[in-house]
Enzyme design. Structure first.
Site, PDB file in Angstrom:
ATOM      1  N   HIS A  64       3.967   2.502   8.835  1.00  0.00           N
ATOM      2  CA  HIS A  64       3.763   2.184   7.417  1.00  0.00           C
ATOM      3  C   HIS A  64       2.841   0.974   7.249  1.00  0.00           C
ATOM      4  O   HIS A  64       3.057   0.129   6.387  1.00  0.00           O
ATOM      5  CB  HIS A  64       5.124   1.936   6.756  1.00  0.00           C
ATOM      6  CG  HIS A  64       5.086   1.821   5.265  1.00  0.00           C
ATOM      7  ND1 HIS A  64       4.579   2.807   4.448  1.00  0.00           N
ATOM      8  CD2 HIS A  64       5.487   0.839   4.430  1.00  0.00           C
ATOM      9  CE1 HIS A  64       4.685   2.436   3.174  1.00  0.00           C
ATOM     10  NE2 HIS A  64       5.213   1.230   3.133  1.00  0.00           N
ATOM     11  N   ASP A 131       1.250   8.454  -4.012  1.00  0.00           N
ATOM     12  CA  ASP A 131       2.382   8.428  -3.082  1.00  0.00           C
ATOM     13  C   ASP A 131       2.701   9.884  -2.786  1.00  0.00           C
ATOM     14  O   ASP A 131       3.745  10.407  -3.169  1.00  0.00           O
ATOM     15  CB  ASP A 131       3.573   7.693  -3.694  1.00  0.00           C
ATOM     16  CG  ASP A 131       4.668   7.422  -2.682  1.00  0.00           C
ATOM     17  OD1 ASP A 131       4.461   7.697  -1.477  1.00  0.00           O
ATOM     18  OD2 ASP A 131       5.749   6.932  -3.087  1.00  0.00           O
ATOM     19  N   GLU A 196       0.257   7.516   6.306  1.00  0.00           N
ATOM     20  CA  GLU A 196       1.428   7.643   7.165  1.00  0.00           C
ATOM     21  C   GLU A 196       1.485   9.054   7.745  1.00  0.00           C
ATOM     22  O   GLU A 196       1.843  10.011   7.053  1.00  0.00           O
ATOM     23  CB  GLU A 196       2.690   7.343   6.369  1.00  0.00           C
ATOM     24  CG  GLU A 196       2.674   5.975   5.700  1.00  0.00           C
ATOM     25  CD  GLU A 196       3.703   5.866   4.593  1.00  0.00           C
ATOM     26  OE1 GLU A 196       4.782   6.476   4.711  1.00  0.00           O
ATOM     27  OE2 GLU A 196       3.429   5.181   3.594  1.00  0.00           O
TER      28      GLU A 196
END
Length: 231
Positions: A64, A131, A196
């Site tokens: 992350h 996101d 990620e």
């Protein structure tokens, strides 16, 4: 975690090891995990994960780290390419619905180089920024190109290669300038981005997603390479 540094030809690294006992955080099985970080002389950071278990359990490991190729300010001018034709739509709580949908015609279409901020307003009502999980092209398990970010001002670039089937783009939607880092530089909204590499989120509850179950006798292996350069 225990950590031990090491060196090899043209690289130096750190090997971290953890034994997570059965029941830790509610997960079954004793899990033994090794994560190796290797920094090479050609400006790549390679991350290799390996894990075994003594009972069936679920496992989805990622990194992350936040990046800002300009060194300060926001990353909305960074130009991003993601090797994904599809993504996993999510519900209002940002949990994947189980669908796999094309990125074409959506603000998630980064198949061609596009500034991160070019369409970010279109996703703000749900997540305040990006996101989102992307379904990468190619065969899972083989190291392949996943994404490329470039800062037009500094000329710095980052390429991400991975064996994972997905990558989550996150644009530091929770930063607000109150957190101050080294040199007195404040971290503003969208002050960094994350790429990620991972299996698809909520895979244990989505039978059509690639499995994240690790069983006794199996060895989980995953590699991600972050390659830095300057144009």
């Amino acid at each position: 975690w225990t950590a031990a540094p090491f060196e090899e030809a043209n690289a130096a690294g750190l090997k971290l090891r953890l034994v997570s006992p059965a029941g830790d955080e509610g997960y079954p099985g004793a899990l033994t995990v090794t994560v190796t970080y290797l920094l090479t002389e050609d400006n790549a950071l390679k991350i290799h994960y390996q894990a075994t278990t003594d009972a069936p359990t679920v496992l989805n490991l990622t990194n992350h780290s936040y990046f800002n190729l300009g060194g300060a300010g926001d990353i909305l001018d960074h130009v991003l390419t993601i090797a994904a034709d599809a993504y996993t739509p999510a519900d209002p709580s940002n949990i994947p619905t189980g669908d796999i949908a094309p990125v074409a015609g959506t603000p998630l279409d980064f198949r061609n180089p596009t500034a991160i901020g070019a369409r970010i307003e279109a996703v703000r009502p749900l997540t305040r920024g990006y996101d989102h999980n992307f379904v990468l092209r190619g065969d899972s398990g083989k190291l392949a190109f996943a994404a490329r970010a470039a800062d037009p001002k500094s000329g710095r670039t980052l390429e991400v290669w991975t064996t994972e089937p997905g990558v989550q783009l996150y644009t530091a939607n929770g930063l607000n300038g109150k957190l101050v880092g080294p040199g007195g530089i404040a971290y503003p909204l969208h002050g960094g981005f994350c790429l990620e590499t991972q299996h698809l989120p909520d895979s244990p509850n989505k039978p059509n997603f690639p499995t994240t179950v690790l069983r006794p006798g199996q060895t989980f292996r995953s590699t991600t390479s972050l390659r830095f350069a300057k144009q």
